[in-house]
Design a protein around this motif. Structure first.
Motif, PDB file in Angstrom:
ATOM      1  N   LEU A   1       0.836  -1.202   0.000  1.00 53.21           N
ATOM      2  CA  LEU A   1       0.000   0.000   0.000  1.00 53.21           C
ATOM      3  C   LEU A   1       0.870   1.251   0.000  1.00 53.21           C
ATOM      4  CD1 LEU A   1      -2.713  -1.074   2.575  1.00 53.21           C
ATOM      5  CD2 LEU A   1      -3.130  -0.516   0.174  1.00 53.21           C
ATOM      6  N   ARG A   2       0.466   2.195  -0.837  1.00 53.62           N
ATOM      7  CA  ARG A   2       1.160   3.481  -0.910  1.00 53.62           C
ATOM      8  C   ARG A   2       0.106   4.582  -1.007  1.00 53.62           C
ATOM      9  NH1 ARG A   2       5.336   4.948  -5.792  1.00 53.62           N
ATOM     10  NH2 ARG A   2       3.407   4.900  -6.996  1.00 53.62           N
ATOM     11  N   TYR A   3       0.330   5.673  -0.286  1.00 52.83           N
ATOM     12  CA  TYR A   3      -0.683   6.720  -0.196  1.00 52.83           C
ATOM     13  C   TYR A   3      -0.278   7.926  -1.038  1.00 52.83           C
ATOM     14  CZ  TYR A   3      -1.837   3.538   3.534  1.00 52.83           C
ATOM     15  OH  TYR A   3      -2.123   2.397   4.243  1.00 52.83           O
ATOM     16  N   LEU A   4      -0.398   7.738  -2.355  1.00 51.12           N
ATOM     17  CA  LEU A   4      -0.093   8.770  -3.331  1.00 51.12           C
ATOM     18  C   LEU A   4      -1.140   8.743  -4.435  1.00 51.12           C
ATOM     19  CD1 LEU A   4       3.771   8.350  -3.879  1.00 51.12           C
ATOM     20  CD2 LEU A   4       2.642  10.235  -2.706  1.00 51.12           C
ATOM     21  N   PRO A   5      -1.391   9.895  -5.078  1.00 49.74           N
ATOM     22  CA  PRO A   5      -2.257   9.884  -6.255  1.00 49.74           C
ATOM     23  C   PRO A   5      -1.497   9.348  -7.461  1.00 49.74           C
ATOM     24  CG  PRO A   5      -1.398  12.079  -5.905  1.00 49.74           C
ATOM     25  CD  PRO A   5      -0.908  11.244  -4.749  1.00 49.74           C
ATOM     26  N   GLU A   6      -2.207   9.031  -8.523  1.00 54.37           N
ATOM     27  CA  GLU A   6      -1.533   8.561  -9.730  1.00 54.37           C
ATOM     28  C   GLU A   6      -0.585   9.613 -10.280  1.00 54.37           C
ATOM     29  OE1 GLU A   6      -3.477   6.179 -12.735  1.00 54.37           O
ATOM     30  OE2 GLU A   6      -5.289   6.102 -11.511  1.00 54.37           O
ATOM     31  N   ARG A   7      -0.968  10.875 -10.182  1.00 55.40           N
ATOM     32  CA  ARG A   7      -0.110  11.972 -10.625  1.00 55.40           C
ATOM     33  C   ARG A   7      -0.138  13.077  -9.585  1.00 55.40           C
ATOM     34  NH1 ARG A   7      -2.251  10.104 -15.396  1.00 55.40           N
ATOM     35  NH2 ARG A   7      -0.747   9.691 -17.072  1.00 55.40           N
TER      36      ARG A   7
END
Length: 370
Positions: A263-269
């Motif tokens: 799991l990573r808490y970033l948007p696609e861009r």
């Protein structure tokens, strides 16, 4: 627990600094790499606030305490920071440690903005003193369970260690997977060597193994043992807690560490702000910043905005969680009350399931979003 607040940090008009406490795991057995990224984000944001003139002409001062993944040490640090007159406490990565810090902050009446820990129950009772940026474990790990189901994995083995955090994660997975035809098999790593665990995976016909254990021990030996067994060539190894995010994982495991979703808490861009901050963080860290570094920067952005509006009065800061709105590196930041969550919760942080590309382990592939 909601006892009366301790005296707030004193107001100053002489240009003296405004102190913010910062908690991070900077020595073993804490996850040092996570602590380093978190502190890099916190420190960069503080420097940017100060370069822009501070808070009404007063510089921010970050007072850092190493928790070393020790809950008692974290609680003691909150006591010390409160006595030093900090306006608020920020940070922490490890969930069980953050829970101890949150409980103590609530008892003392000190605002605590938790940057990165996800355990649902940061406090036993609802509190107005604590807020969190990271998504709660129940939300993120259900997203991970949906990813497993989407890949056709339904016989899920979890390698576990005794911990409130790992037990909570196992419960989230079981409650989400079982009604959808999945099964969760627990394998205690204290009772299984990596080789015995490997044999148990074969015996149970597991299609996925999730590492709900510490890093590097015993996660690294388990991965090596499973990767070396031809009987398990098709099993998916996963690490929802995010162990493969950091360079230390790739260094320890090489090619064996690729293809392990986490799991990573970033948007696609990232937007323009995220791109700019990411570039600065990369220069500071000497490597790509993890989502934890962005969480650190966002933490200070929130607290600086609150300090501009309310000064250093702790009670006023705590009352303003639901009214504040700040642009963070990963999108707008607002806090709300969420059913089953005892603290003010950011709604919602972007969630990804990603892995290191086997063809290029320095590159991350986005496999699922939630």
């Amino acid at each position: 627990m909601n006892t009366p607040p301790s005296p707030s940090g004193a107001e100053h008009t002489d240009g003296s600094s405004i102190r913010l406490g910062a908690l991070a795991p900077l020595t073993r057995p804490g996850w040092i790499e996570a602590g380093r990224h978190l502190l890099a984000g916190l420190d960069l944001a503080v420097r940017e606030v100060n370069d822009a003139g501070g808070i009404d002409g007063r510089p921010l001062e970050l007072v850092v305490r190493d928790t070393a993944a020790d809950p008692e040490r974290a609680a003691t640090a909150v006591d010390e920071l409160a006595g030093l007159g900090v306006a608020a406490v920020a940070g922490e990565y490890h969930s069980v440690v953050a829970r101890a810090a949150a409980t103590r902050a609530d008892a003392l009446g000190v605002p605590f903005l938790c940057s990165s820990a996800v355990l649902n129950a940061l406090t036993e009772e609802p509190t107005a003193w604590v807020a969190r940026l990271a998504p709660p474990q129940s939300h993120g790990w259900r997203t991970y369970a949906d990813f497993l189901l989407g890949t056709g994995r339904r016989r899920i083995a979890v390698a576990t260690q005794p911990s409130v955090y790992w037990a909570s994660g196992t419960r989230v997975l079981r409650e989400h997977l079982t009604p959808r035809g999945g099964t969760v098999i627990e394998l205690d790593t204290n009772a299984h060597t990596p080789e015995a665990l490997r044999d148990a995976l074969v015996d149970h016909g597991a299609t996925a193994l999730l590492l709900l254990v510490g890093h590097p021990e015993p996660a690294v030996p388990i991965v090596k043992a499973v990767r070396a067994d031809r009987r398990l060539a098709k099993i998916l190894i996963g690490a929802p807690a995010g162990q493969p995010e950091f360079a230390e994982w790739a260094t320890a495991l090489g090619a064996d560490g690729a293809g392990i979703p986490f799991l990573r808490y970033l948007p696609e861009r990232l937007g323009p702000l995220g791109e700019r901050v990411g570039k600065e963080l990369r220069e500071r860290l000497g490597e790509a910043p993890s989502f934890v570094a962005f969480e650190g920067w966002d933490t200070i952005a929130v607290l600086a905005d609150m300090l501009r509006s309310h000064g250093t009065d702790r009670a006023a800061i705590a009352k303003s969680w639901p009214r504040m709105a700040v642009e963070g590196t990963r999108g707008p930041i607002r806090f709300t009350r969420t059913p089953g969550i005892s603290v003010w919760q950011r709604a919602w942080t972007p969630i990804q399931v990603v892995d290191r590309d086997p063809a290029n382990p320095d590159h991350f592939r986005i496999l699922h979003t939630g």
